[in-house]
Design an enzyme around this catalytic site. Structure first.
Site, PDB file in Angstrom:
ATOM      1  N   HIS A   1       0.782  -1.292   0.033  1.00 57.04           N
ATOM      2  CA  HIS A   1       0.126  -0.190   0.124  1.00 57.04           C
ATOM      3  C   HIS A   1       0.789   1.064  -0.035  1.00 57.04           C
ATOM      4  O   HIS A   1       2.022   1.299   0.046  1.00 57.04           O
ATOM      5  CB  HIS A   1      -0.689   0.093   1.232  1.00 57.04           C
ATOM      6  CG  HIS A   1      -0.113   0.040   2.637  1.00 57.04           C
ATOM      7  ND1 HIS A   1       0.630  -0.862   3.015  1.00 57.04           N
ATOM      8  CD2 HIS A   1      -0.033   1.106   3.272  1.00 57.04           C
ATOM      9  CE1 HIS A   1       1.406  -0.500   3.980  1.00 57.04           C
ATOM     10  NE2 HIS A   1       0.976   0.823   4.251  1.00 57.04           N
TER      11      HIS A   1
ATOM     12  N   ASP B   1       0.594   5.215   1.768  1.00 54.03           N
ATOM     13  CA  ASP B   1       0.218   5.883   2.977  1.00 54.03           C
ATOM     14  C   ASP B   1      -0.632   7.121   2.397  1.00 54.03           C
ATOM     15  O   ASP B   1       0.009   7.955   1.629  1.00 54.03           O
ATOM     16  CB  ASP B   1       1.146   6.329   4.055  1.00 54.03           C
ATOM     17  CG  ASP B   1       1.624   4.929   4.529  1.00 54.03           C
ATOM     18  OD1 ASP B   1       1.139   4.128   4.849  1.00 54.03           O
ATOM     19  OD2 ASP B   1       2.757   5.181   5.423  1.00 54.03           O
TER      20      ASP B   1
ATOM     21  N   HIS C   1       4.832  -0.014   0.110  1.00 55.07           N
ATOM     22  CA  HIS C   1       5.559  -0.625   0.973  1.00 55.07           C
ATOM     23  C   HIS C   1       4.581  -1.654   1.646  1.00 55.07           C
ATOM     24  O   HIS C   1       3.219  -1.615   1.422  1.00 55.07           O
ATOM     25  CB  HIS C   1       6.081   0.153   2.088  1.00 55.07           C
ATOM     26  CG  HIS C   1       5.186   1.077   3.140  1.00 55.07           C
ATOM     27  ND1 HIS C   1       4.488   2.258   2.259  1.00 55.07           N
ATOM     28  CD2 HIS C   1       4.759   0.993   4.090  1.00 55.07           C
ATOM     29  CE1 HIS C   1       3.925   2.831   2.895  1.00 55.07           C
ATOM     30  NE2 HIS C   1       3.786   2.093   4.222  1.00 55.07           N
TER      31      HIS C   1
ATOM     32  N   ARG D   1       7.833  -8.515  15.537  1.00 48.01           N
ATOM     33  CA  ARG D   1       8.187  -7.118  15.359  1.00 48.01           C
ATOM     34  C   ARG D   1       7.215  -6.268  15.876  1.00 48.01           C
ATOM     35  O   ARG D   1       5.991  -6.411  15.844  1.00 48.01           O
ATOM     36  CB  ARG D   1       8.151  -7.276  13.767  1.00 48.01           C
ATOM     37  CG  ARG D   1       8.319  -5.737  13.133  1.00 48.01           C
ATOM     38  CD  ARG D   1       8.425  -5.707  11.808  1.00 48.01           C
ATOM     39  NE  ARG D   1       8.098  -4.359  11.325  1.00 48.01           N
ATOM     40  CZ  ARG D   1       9.336  -3.654  10.899  1.00 48.01           C
ATOM     41  NH1 ARG D   1      10.425  -4.088  11.204  1.00 48.01           N
ATOM     42  NH2 ARG D   1       9.147  -2.423  10.276  1.00 48.01           N
TER      43      ARG D   1
END
Length: 345
Positions: free
Chosen positions: A209, A211, A266, A276
């Site tokens: 996607h 941002d 990304h 993570r």
């Protein structure tokens, strides 16, 4: 720091989560030292070539980062019933596996909070009231420090673009009505009984996607997983660095620069063994702000590639889309598309 809770359990949604092969680490991520006089030039070059860069000597203390990470670990280590008290997201609140209302899923759980104390989010306030004062203090102190650094980056960016006044972009983030948000993400390790089925692939934690905001500021623990897409369509992995920040151009900034800066695609892959934790500040303008190419950046007779729109209009449009959709396509001028001046992200 590692989340000590049991790895996320499989459920019907888990079967919908896609996987892909990991890529090699990309060692050419632009690095910008904010104390370097050349920072303004380096920022512009990085935004033009990658839409993404790493920031060092940023002025945000490692203590603040570690303090917030510890609080995030505490939150995500709770029982599922405790975490669910902050759900469902509206969009603020706790979510697990579902990303938005349109069918996107990932190997992730998250907490989305309002990042502007001048704007009331009842869900954000309820979460703060439910958690300890230590949690709220860690979030507030971190956001204040990251905002300050973001303003500096935006003003250096304006200097590099020779825009006057230099606060033409940073003032949108500083505005008391700035529509900014803050997100804590947790990507659990993959369950042992699913590793064999993956056959060397990784579950997608957050699908590809861009941002929608102006700029995003990311910090994570030392577990890698973030990937960006280069101009040639190649996906590369970003080496983790828990003492630095990674900034990426958002859709709104792409429009403001008339496509000179590209909003970077990304995604995040979940690690098979390690959790993570990431924390992201999304800097957005006020809802009523009109987004259009900045006149000072347009060369003589250069065509505006985008229709003017308000941030509210674009935000509502983005929330109706799927993650991987080319969201800016609806706001591109037809003539620019025909002439090939705009290529889909």
């Amino acid at each position: 720091m590692v989340v000590q809770a049991q790895p996320a359990a499989l459920d019907p949604l888990s079967n919908l989560i896609k996987s892909c092969k990991p890529t090699s680490l990309f060692t050419e991520i632009p690095e910008v030292d904010l104390t370097d006089p050349a920072a303004k030039t380096q920022i512009v070059k990085a935004c033009e070539e990658y839409g993404f860069f790493k920031v060092v000597n940023h002025g945000v203390s490692l203590e603040l980062m570690n303090k917030l990470e510890a609080e995030a670990v505490k939150f995500f280590s709770q029982s599922q019933s405790e975490k669910d008290k902050a759900s469902p997201p509206d969009p603020f609140g706790y979510g697990s596996k579902r990303i938005g209302p349109n069918g996107d899923v990932g190997w992730i759980e998250y907490l989305l909070l309002n990042a502007n104390p001048q704007l009331t989010s009842h869900k954000t306030l309820a979460i703060f009231q439910e958690r300890s004062q230590k949690f709220r203090r860690a979030v507030d102190e971190y956001i204040v420090a990251v905002k300050k650094m973001s303003y500096q980056v935006m003003e250096l960016m304006a200097d590099g673009l020779n825009i006057k006044p230099r606060n033409v972009m940073s003032k949108l983030l500083k505005d008391e009505r700035s529509d900014s948000c803050f997100r804590l993400n947790h990507y659990p390790p993959c369950p042992d009984h699913q590793l064999q089925a993956l056959s060397g692939r990784n579950l997608i934690g957050f699908g590809e996607h861009t941002d929608p905001q102006i700029i995003s500021v990311l910090r994570s623990n030392n577990t890698s997983g973030l990937q960006i897409q280069l101009r040639d369509g190649t996906w590369v992995s970003v080496p983790s660095d828990q003492s630095s920040f990674f900034l990426n151009v958002g859709d709104a900034l792409q429009v403001m620069t008339n496509g000179r800066f590209k909003s970077v695609k990304h995604r995040v892959l979940a690690d098979t063994n390690k959790s993570r934790i990431s924390m992201i500040y999304f800097g957005g303008p006020p809802l009523s702000e009109k987004i259009a190419p900045l006149p000072t950046l347009l060369a003589e007779e250069e065509e505006n590639l985008y229709k003017e729109f308000t941030w509210c209009e674009y935000k509502m449009s983005a929330y109706k889309s799927r993650l991987a959709d080319h969201r800016l396509g609806l706001f591109e001028k037809t003539t620019a598309k025909r002439s090939g001046q705009i290529s889909p992200n």
